[in-house]
Every structure is written in C-alpha cells, then in structure tokens.
Design a protein around this motif. Structure first.
Motif, short mmCIF file in Angstrom:
data_model
loop_
_atom_site.label_atom_id
_atom_site.label_comp_id
_atom_site.label_asym_id
_atom_site.label_seq_id
_atom_site.Cartn_x
_atom_site.Cartn_y
_atom_site.Cartn_z
N LYS A 170 0.83 -1.21 0.00
CA LYS A 170 0.00 0.00 0.00
C LYS A 170 0.85 1.25 0.00
O LYS A 170 0.55 2.23 -0.70
N MET A 171 1.92 1.24 0.78
CA MET A 171 2.82 2.40 0.84
C MET A 171 3.50 2.64 -0.50
O MET A 171 3.62 3.79 -0.96
N ILE A 172 3.94 1.57 -1.15
CA ILE A 172 4.60 1.70 -2.44
C ILE A 172 3.63 2.23 -3.50
O ILE A 172 3.97 3.12 -4.29
N LEU A 173 2.40 1.71 -3.51
CA LEU A 173 1.41 2.17 -4.48
C LEU A 173 1.05 3.64 -4.25
O LEU A 173 0.85 4.40 -5.21
N SER A 174 0.96 4.03 -2.98
CA SER A 174 0.68 5.44 -2.67
C SER A 174 1.82 6.34 -3.14
O SER A 174 1.59 7.40 -3.75
N GLU A 175 3.05 5.91 -2.88
CA GLU A 175 4.21 6.68 -3.34
C GLU A 175 4.29 6.69 -4.87
O GLU A 175 4.68 7.70 -5.46
N ARG A 176 3.91 5.59 -5.50
CA ARG A 176 3.94 5.55 -6.96
C ARG A 176 3.02 6.61 -7.55
O ARG A 176 3.39 7.32 -8.49
N ARG A 177 1.83 6.74 -6.99
CA ARG A 177 0.89 7.76 -7.47
C ARG A 177 1.48 9.16 -7.28
O ARG A 177 1.40 10.01 -8.18
N GLU A 189 4.14 14.04 -9.54
CA GLU A 189 5.19 15.07 -9.48
C GLU A 189 6.09 15.01 -10.72
O GLU A 189 6.49 16.04 -11.26
N PHE A 190 6.38 13.80 -11.16
CA PHE A 190 7.25 13.64 -12.33
C PHE A 190 6.61 14.24 -13.58
O PHE A 190 7.31 14.81 -14.43
N SER A 191 5.31 14.11 -13.68
CA SER A 191 4.62 14.61 -14.88
C SER A 191 4.73 16.13 -15.03
O SER A 191 4.54 16.66 -16.12
N ARG A 192 5.08 16.82 -13.94
CA ARG A 192 5.20 18.27 -13.97
C ARG A 192 6.60 18.74 -14.36
O ARG A 192 6.81 19.93 -14.58
N LEU A 193 7.54 17.82 -14.44
CA LEU A 193 8.91 18.19 -14.77
C LEU A 193 9.04 18.52 -16.26
O LEU A 193 8.39 17.87 -17.11
N ASP A 194 9.89 19.47 -16.57
CA ASP A 194 10.09 19.86 -17.97
C ASP A 194 10.66 18.72 -18.82
O ASP A 194 10.44 18.68 -20.04
N ILE A 195 11.40 17.84 -18.19
CA ILE A 195 12.04 16.75 -18.94
C ILE A 195 11.05 15.65 -19.33
O ILE A 195 11.34 14.82 -20.19
N GLY A 248 25.69 11.13 -11.16
CA GLY A 248 26.54 12.13 -10.51
C GLY A 248 25.95 12.64 -9.21
O GLY A 248 26.68 13.12 -8.33
N CYS A 249 24.63 12.52 -9.08
CA CYS A 249 23.94 12.91 -7.83
C CYS A 249 23.85 11.76 -6.85
O CYS A 249 23.25 11.90 -5.78
N GLY A 250 24.42 10.62 -7.22
CA GLY A 250 24.36 9.44 -6.35
C GLY A 250 23.04 8.70 -6.44
O GLY A 250 22.70 7.93 -5.54
N ILE A 251 22.30 8.89 -7.53
CA ILE A 251 20.98 8.27 -7.70
C ILE A 251 21.03 7.36 -8.93
O ILE A 251 21.36 7.80 -10.03
N VAL A 252 20.69 6.09 -8.74
CA VAL A 252 20.75 5.12 -9.82
C VAL A 252 19.34 4.76 -10.28
O VAL A 252 18.52 4.28 -9.49
N VAL A 253 19.06 5.00 -11.57
CA VAL A 253 17.85 4.51 -12.21
C VAL A 253 18.29 3.62 -13.37
O VAL A 253 19.46 3.30 -13.49
N GLU A 295 11.73 9.42 1.19
CA GLU A 295 12.96 10.21 1.19
C GLU A 295 13.76 9.97 -0.09
O GLU A 295 14.29 10.92 -0.68
N GLU A 296 13.85 8.72 -0.53
CA GLU A 296 14.57 8.41 -1.77
C GLU A 296 13.87 9.03 -2.98
O GLU A 296 14.52 9.58 -3.89
N ASN A 297 12.56 8.94 -3.00
CA ASN A 297 11.81 9.51 -4.11
C ASN A 297 11.94 11.03 -4.16
O ASN A 297 12.05 11.62 -5.24
N ASP A 298 11.94 11.66 -2.98
CA ASP A 298 12.12 13.11 -2.93
C ASP A 298 13.51 13.51 -3.42
O ASP A 298 13.67 14.54 -4.08
N ALA A 299 14.51 12.70 -3.09
CA ALA A 299 15.87 12.99 -3.57
C ALA A 299 15.91 12.96 -5.09
O ALA A 299 16.54 13.82 -5.73
#
Length: 345
Positions: free
Chosen positions: A259-266, A271-277, A305-310, A331-335
């Motif tokens: 439930k927590m993961i699905l809530s964070e996914r939404r 938030e991602f959809s609002r990014l210019d990229i 370079g920011c220490g974040i791996v996708v 916290e990871e998602n916010d980073a």
C-alpha cells in the motif's frame, strides 16, 4: 494441448534423480550420521531440507495453492532455466516470447542453445496473441509471458493471454514477479484448467527479500515433480528458508508495504509529470514506472553524478529515450525529484 510425455526431453523422462540423504529419511531422529556433515556449528552444519517442505506449507497458505503444486527455486531465474532444461532439446527446439520483456528468458535460451523467437509488442506495449502465436511451430516447446511486464510495467490483457492458453499446445509460462502490485487476479487460479501452465512469483519484489534469492513456480504436480528431479539437490540454503518463513508469517506487514509503495507511486508519477524533462509516463501495475524523457542517457548520467541510480532503457525496443524508475522510500523519491528539478533549471 500436448501431454507431458510429448513435451519433456527424453533424457529427462529417463533420468534417475540424485537421492539426497535427507530425502531417504523422514521421521524423528536425534543422531544424524548419514550425510557426512560435521557434528559442530549447529544448525548450519546440517544440509537444508531439499524440498523446502515447511516453506511450501507457508507459501500454500498465502497463495492458496496445494503444496505439491509448488516449486521453490533460487530466484525465479532457476525456474525459468529449468523450463529450458526439462522441455527444450538443444539446437532443435525453440521458445516464443515478446519484446521488450525480461531479459533472462533470452539469456537462458542462449545458455541452453535454444532458439529464441520474439514478437514485438504493440506501440502501447499491449500484446497481440495472434502475432505471438504466428511464431510458434511444431518445435516450439514454451511461450513466456511477463505480466505486469518488465520494463514496461503494464499488465497484459487477459483476453489476449487466454488466447495463448487456449491455442498453444506446449508449456505457457506466466511470470508474475510484479503481480502483487497489480489489481489483476493471479493466473494461479487457472492452473486446474490448464495443466501445461506454469506461473512464476518471487519474494524479491513485494516481499522485500531480494537478498535471499527465493522464487516460486506454481504448476501441475507432474511438472513440479520434474522440476524437483532436475534441480540441484540443496538449491535453497537454510538461512534463506528461515528468512522466507519469517516473511511469509508477516503477510500483514507486506500488505502494508505494498500500500505504501502504491501510494508513493501515485505521488511520484504526479510530481514527475510536472517536470520539464517529462515527455510521457506509461501506465504501470508494478513497483516501477517507465517514462519517456527529453534525453534519457544524459539524465541517467546526471543522476549518477547525484548518487541516484535509475535504469536507462533507451536502447530497448519501443523504449527510446525512456528511463525505468523504481519506487523507493519517500525520502529516496524526494531525492530523485529534487535532483531532477535542479536539472530542469
């Protein structure tokens, strides 16, 4: 639908499986002098249960499947590899899948010298059963379907999957590694109707236990018996079995994690959809999402370079300029989001 005798390799049908010391005895005993183990350093001095009976009882209760219809493997990858080793004659048979999908199907085919045939998904990542089945012939022993699919995240249409189940005479493998995140019913429910169906699941995703490398295959007991005959004797370590039992007894906690993961996914997708990229976010039923961005390789290296791996999936079919992003903690998602907001500037 072909019977197993027509599908299984002849040498496998004739195989006399290795007999483990622990398989030759069941009952109450206090002194074990049968397996050439050390008498010291209990309990790790003893070989683990080669058939993981206690784990299977727990899995059966959670997944609503009979114990003799469960195979426990060293990750789902072991079960995938066993399909090739049991059913596919090297340099003669073939398997069919679609692309893009989980890469280990093709890797296992290559390792086992089996021809791998793949039909392209539609542009929206939906499945065409007709296109898939058109690749099958008399030497096609198995079809692999991943739903929700990796790396696309979408669940396959039930009607198209059923066309495969109803039309294909060989083994159909449905990989539900991400099924715990989906609202779609598990194909395990169809096992009584389709004796050649194998459904895969894992403790690596929703069960938060990737480190113990424990996968599950659900199938008719005759198929499970073949898997147990061919697998290595003690394929699941004692620590892995114990940790699996610990997690399986905490299903309520796992449900809360989902439930927590699905809530964070939404939230993250919003938030991602609002990014210019952001160019396009694809529908997902998994704990990750695939997003088309302005420049996937550049953004991937920027995040490194920011220490974040996708995962940069831009070289995968139909996934041009796409990143696959796993949902982490808040916290990871916010980073991730904060780093991309800085990149956008």
């Amino acid at each position: 639908m072909k019977n197993l005798d027509e599908l299984v390799r002849k040498n496998i049908l004739q195989l006399t499986p290795y007999s483990c010391a622990r398989n030759e005895f069941s009952g109450v005993a206090k002194v074990f002098l049968d397996a050439n183990e050390s008498p010291y350093n209990a309990p790790l001095n003893r070989y683990p249960d080669p058939l993981q009976r206690e784990v299977k009882r727990a899995v059966a209760a959670v997944k609503n499947v009979n114990e003799d219809c469960i195979f426990i493997g060293n990750g789902s990858d072991e079960a995938i590899d066993l399909v090739f080793r049991i059913f596919c004659e090297p340099a003669a048979d073939n398997v069919v899948a679609f692309k893009p999908t989980y890469g280990m199907y093709e890797v296992c085919a290559g390792i086992n010298n089996i021809e791998y045939r793949a039909a392209m998904l539609n542009a929206d990542f939906s499945l065409s059963a007709e296109r898939l089945l058109a690749l099958a012939d008399s030497r096609t022993k198995a079809v692999f379907l991943c739903t929700p699919n990796n790396p696309t995240g979408n669940s396959l249409d039930f009607g198209e999957v059923k066309k495969v189940l109803d039309s294909f005479a060989g083994i159909t493998v449905i990989d539900e590694a991400y099924g715990d995140f989906s609202e779609q019913k598990s194909y395990r429910e169809l096992l009584p109707r389709y004796p050649n169906l194998i459904v895969l699941n894992t403790m690596s995703k929703a069960w938060a236990s990737a480190g113990i490398r424990l996968g599950m295959a659900f199938a008719a007991k005759e198929i499970i018996a073949l898997m147990n005959n061919v697998k290595y004797p003690y394929n699941i370590s004692l620590p892995s079995q114990r940790e699996a039992l610990s997690q399986l007894r905490r299903k309520e906690r796992v449900d809360q994690w989902i439930k927590m993961i699905l809530s964070e996914r939404r939230r993250v997708i919003s938030e991602f959809s609002r990014l210019d990229i952001c160019r396009k976010i694809f529908p997902t039923d998994a704990n990750f999402f695939l997003v088309r961005v302005s420049d996937a390789p550049e953004i991937y290296h920027y995040l490194l370079g920011c220490g974040i791996v996708v995962r940069d999936r831009s070289r995968v079919e139909l996934c041009d300029n796409a990143l696959r992003i796993t949902i982490g903690t808040r916290e990871e998602n916010d980073a991730l989001l904060n780093a991309l907001r800085q990149y956008a500037k």
